[in-house]
Design an enzyme around this catalytic site. Structure first.
Site: not given
Ligand code: PGA
Length: 245
Positions: A67, A136, A138, A143
């Site tokens: 990313d 979280n 990810h 996400e």
């Protein structure tokens, strides 16, 4: 999922480096999927050590990063392109033209997403994908509530991710709000995946990934469906699983 519980960050990094170096020795032109963040820095240091000892060469290796932040150019100090140069590429013999990172500044973003996917396929797909995991759950910048069918796409960053990544920026307002990321489908198409997790703050996400339901609410849980995943996890990140035995 093959789970390797190790003592600490150091041992996690060493075990991961052994897997990567083993892969490169058996297939020097391997296609590696690479991650950024604090987690893989130790792995990258170990890879440099192996390279400096003359044990491995990356001259034929191809890499694709997961990313990049939207709005940060490759020469910006907080970009993932710069992170990779500083933490790995500048210190090994990899050819710069073999290092692929999606562009965060290109105008036609959807074209860039398609181009990135095509390029991965043109190289025969990813042989070995390295992943970290967000608090979280990810993976990459996929996400919670991501579509499992997503390929490389533009994502809006979660509040938790923006908060967690603020430590890399001077001011929290400077953290970009969106990114371009390989999708879950892109990641799932890798032939082998090694996910690294270290520290107590990852214990909930690791628990959900390994023991929880497979759900887009915790994107890493999709890895339960991949046939060749190795999780290298230190005792702190594994503590919630241990406590619930
Ligand atoms: P970290 O991030 O390695 O900086 O904890 C992991 C991730 O967000 O994938």
């Amino acid at each position: 999922m093959n789970i390797l519980v190790v003592k600490d960050y150091e041992e996690m990094s060493e075990k991961a480096a052994h897997i990567v170096v083993g892969k490169i020795l058996s297939k020097p032109d391997s296609v590696l999927g690479l991650a950024t963040g604090s987690t893989p820095i130790g792995l990258y240091r170990k890879l440099m050590d192996f390279y400096n000892c003359g044990l491995v060469s990356f001259a034929e290796t191809i890499t694709f990063n997961l990313d990049e932040y939207i709005g940060l150019s490759a020469d910006c100090s907080q970009s993932y392109a710069m992170f990779m140069k500083n933490n790995l590429f500048n210190h090994i013999d990899i050819k710069r033209e073999n290092c692929n990172i999606p562009s965060g500044t290109i105008n036609d973003r959807s074209k860039e997403c398609q181009y990135y996917e095509k390029k991965i396929k043109a190289h025969g797909g990813i042989d070995l994908q390295i992943l970290g995991i967000g608090r979280n759950g990810h993976i990459g910048f996929n996400e919670p509530d991501v579509k499992f069918e997503a390929q490389t796409h533009i994502v809006k960053l979660d509040e938790q991710t923006i908060f967690d990544n603020a430590r890399f920026f001077e001011r929290s307002e400077d953290v970009p709000k969106s990114a371009i990321s390989m999708g879950i489908k892109t990641i799932m198409q890798s032939r082998k995946i090694v996910l690294l997790a270290s520290g107590k703050e990852k214990a909930d996400a690791v628990f959900g990934m390994v023991k929880g339901q497979i759900t887009p609410k915790l994107p890493a849980s999709v890895l339960q469906l991949h046939p060749n995943v190795t999780l290298i996890v230190d005792e702190d990140a594994y503590s919630k699983i241990n406590n619930n035995k």
